[in-house]
Design an enzyme around this catalytic site. Structure first.
Site, PDB file in Angstrom:
ATOM      1  N   THR A 158       0.825  -1.214   0.000  1.00 18.36           N
ATOM      2  CA  THR A 158       0.000   0.000   0.000  1.00 18.36           C
ATOM      3  C   THR A 158       0.859   1.263   0.000  1.00 18.36           C
ATOM      4  O   THR A 158       2.013   1.234   0.426  1.00 18.36           O
ATOM      5  CB  THR A 158      -0.863  -0.050   1.286  1.00 18.36           C
ATOM      6  OG1 THR A 158      -1.732  -1.153   1.179  1.00 18.36           O
ATOM      7  CG2 THR A 158      -1.656   1.192   1.519  1.00 18.36           C
ATOM      8  N   ASP A 189      -8.252  -2.859   5.226  1.00 14.79           N
ATOM      9  CA  ASP A 189      -8.302  -1.732   6.158  1.00 14.79           C
ATOM     10  C   ASP A 189      -8.206  -0.372   5.472  1.00 14.79           C
ATOM     11  O   ASP A 189      -8.650   0.643   6.023  1.00 14.79           O
ATOM     12  CB  ASP A 189      -7.150  -1.839   7.170  1.00 14.79           C
ATOM     13  CG  ASP A 189      -5.783  -1.791   6.483  1.00 14.79           C
ATOM     14  OD1 ASP A 189      -5.606  -2.486   5.446  1.00 14.79           O
ATOM     15  OD2 ASP A 189      -4.897  -1.065   6.965  1.00 14.79           O
ATOM     16  N   THR A 208      -0.206   0.338   6.714  1.00 14.12           N
ATOM     17  CA  THR A 208       0.048  -0.656   5.672  1.00 14.12           C
ATOM     18  C   THR A 208       0.342  -1.986   6.339  1.00 14.12           C
ATOM     19  O   THR A 208       0.942  -2.026   7.415  1.00 14.12           O
ATOM     20  CB  THR A 208       1.235  -0.247   4.778  1.00 14.12           C
ATOM     21  OG1 THR A 208       1.620  -1.397   3.987  1.00 14.12           O
ATOM     22  CG2 THR A 208       2.443   0.231   5.565  1.00 14.12           C
ATOM     23  N   GLY A 209      -0.086  -3.059   5.703  1.00 19.40           N
ATOM     24  CA  GLY A 209       0.170  -4.375   6.275  1.00 19.40           C
ATOM     25  C   GLY A 209      -1.019  -5.284   6.049  1.00 19.40           C
ATOM     26  O   GLY A 209      -1.850  -5.020   5.171  1.00 19.40           O
TER      27      GLY A 209
END
Ligand code: ASP
Length: 288
Positions: A158, A189, A208-209
């Site tokens: 992202t 998310d 991010t993740g």
């Protein structure tokens, strides 16, 4: 430089491989941080800077967002993005958007031209089209996935930007192609206000993740809550949220800037591509 502190942080995703170099991405993020810093010095608004820089990342093909996005299991490119402004907590987001160069511009349209916060799918495309957000001319050949579908490749990438401008206004923006091999219709998310993106009078946050974990941790809003209710420093708050995500079994990274120009860029993954324009004008960038 202006009298009041200004600062910005960019990320290009927390899904990185320890053994791989990211020189091109870091050079690109650094270049964008310099552009952002110069615009802040000219007095440009946080929201304009955030959208311009995220669009540049979306168009670059270097990250898992915009041009660099990967197809989902149905072979479709469904992209998510969101934006939030600090002063009045205005927010806009699009989920599972297909066919546009810059999902962050579509999110801005939702924020500025509708009473809604999140619009998904064909409805998101409809509102983007009616506000002349640029459509992809040839979707079949446009995308150049930055994360190749191979088990050793990155699963997340992202992009995001958080800005404190010379008016003291905060803004956060995040855009993604989502996780690798996501299911058709899966939303992470990134377009969920409070999970992937948050801005208020205190702090602007972009995550991010592994999105499912960031949603279960209500990650972005929790950074602000930890400052507000625990009296945590910005960096303590970011670390605390990442510990929570780690305890759930997830990984990723968070960038944040607060109302006095303190910045944080942390991750519990193998790294996070990021660049920072500090209040003194200094630029720093790296993966780790
Ligand atoms: N958080 C994004 C998602 O789950 C992925 C990423 O950060 O790269 O959709």
């Amino acid at each position: 430089m202006s009298q009041k502190p200004v600062a910005l942080v960019l990320h290009g995703g927390a899904g990185v491989l320890a053994e791989r170099a990211y020189d091109r991405e870091i050079a690109h993020l650094e270049e964008l941080a310099i552009k952002g810093r110069d615009r802040l010095a000219r007095g440009d608004k946080a929201v304009d800077i955030a959208v311009t820089l995220v669009r540049a990342m979306e168009e670059s093909g270097l990250y898992v967002a915009g041009k660099g996005a990967s197809p989902n299991t149905a072979g479709r490119y469904e992209l998510d993005a969101s934006i939030m402004e600090g002063p009045d907590r205005r927010a806009g987001a699009v989920a599972a958007l297909e066919g546009f160069v810059s999902p962050i511009q579509a999110a801005r349209v939702v924020m500025e031209a509708t009473p809604h916060v999140l619009i998904a799918g064909a409805g998101a495309a409809d509102i983007a089209r009616s506000h002349e957000v640029e459509e992809i001319a040839e979707p079949e050949s446009y995308y150049t996935p930055a994360a190749v579908a191979d088990d050793r490749e990155i699963a997340t990438g992202t992009v995001g930007c958080v800005v404190l401008d010379s008016e003291g206004h905060l803004c956060a923006a995040t855009s993604t192609g989502g996780t690798l091999r996501k299911r058709w219709g899966r939303v992470g998310d990134t377009p969920i206000i409070g999970s992937g993106t948050w801005a208020d009078a205190r702090v602007a946050v972009s995550c991010t993740g592994q999105g499912e974990f960031f949603m279960r941790a209500n990650a972005a809003a929790d950074v602000s809550a930890r400052i507000r209710y625990l009296g945590a420093s910005l960096d303590q708050a970011v670390r605390g949220v990442l510990e929570d995500i780690g305890a759930l079994g997830g990984d990723g990274g968070i960038i944040a800037v607060d109302s006095v120009g303190k910045v944080s860029a942390r991750y519990n993954s193998q790294g996070m591509k990021h660049a920072i324009a500090h209040p003194d004008g200094k630029i720093t960038a790296g993966v780790r």
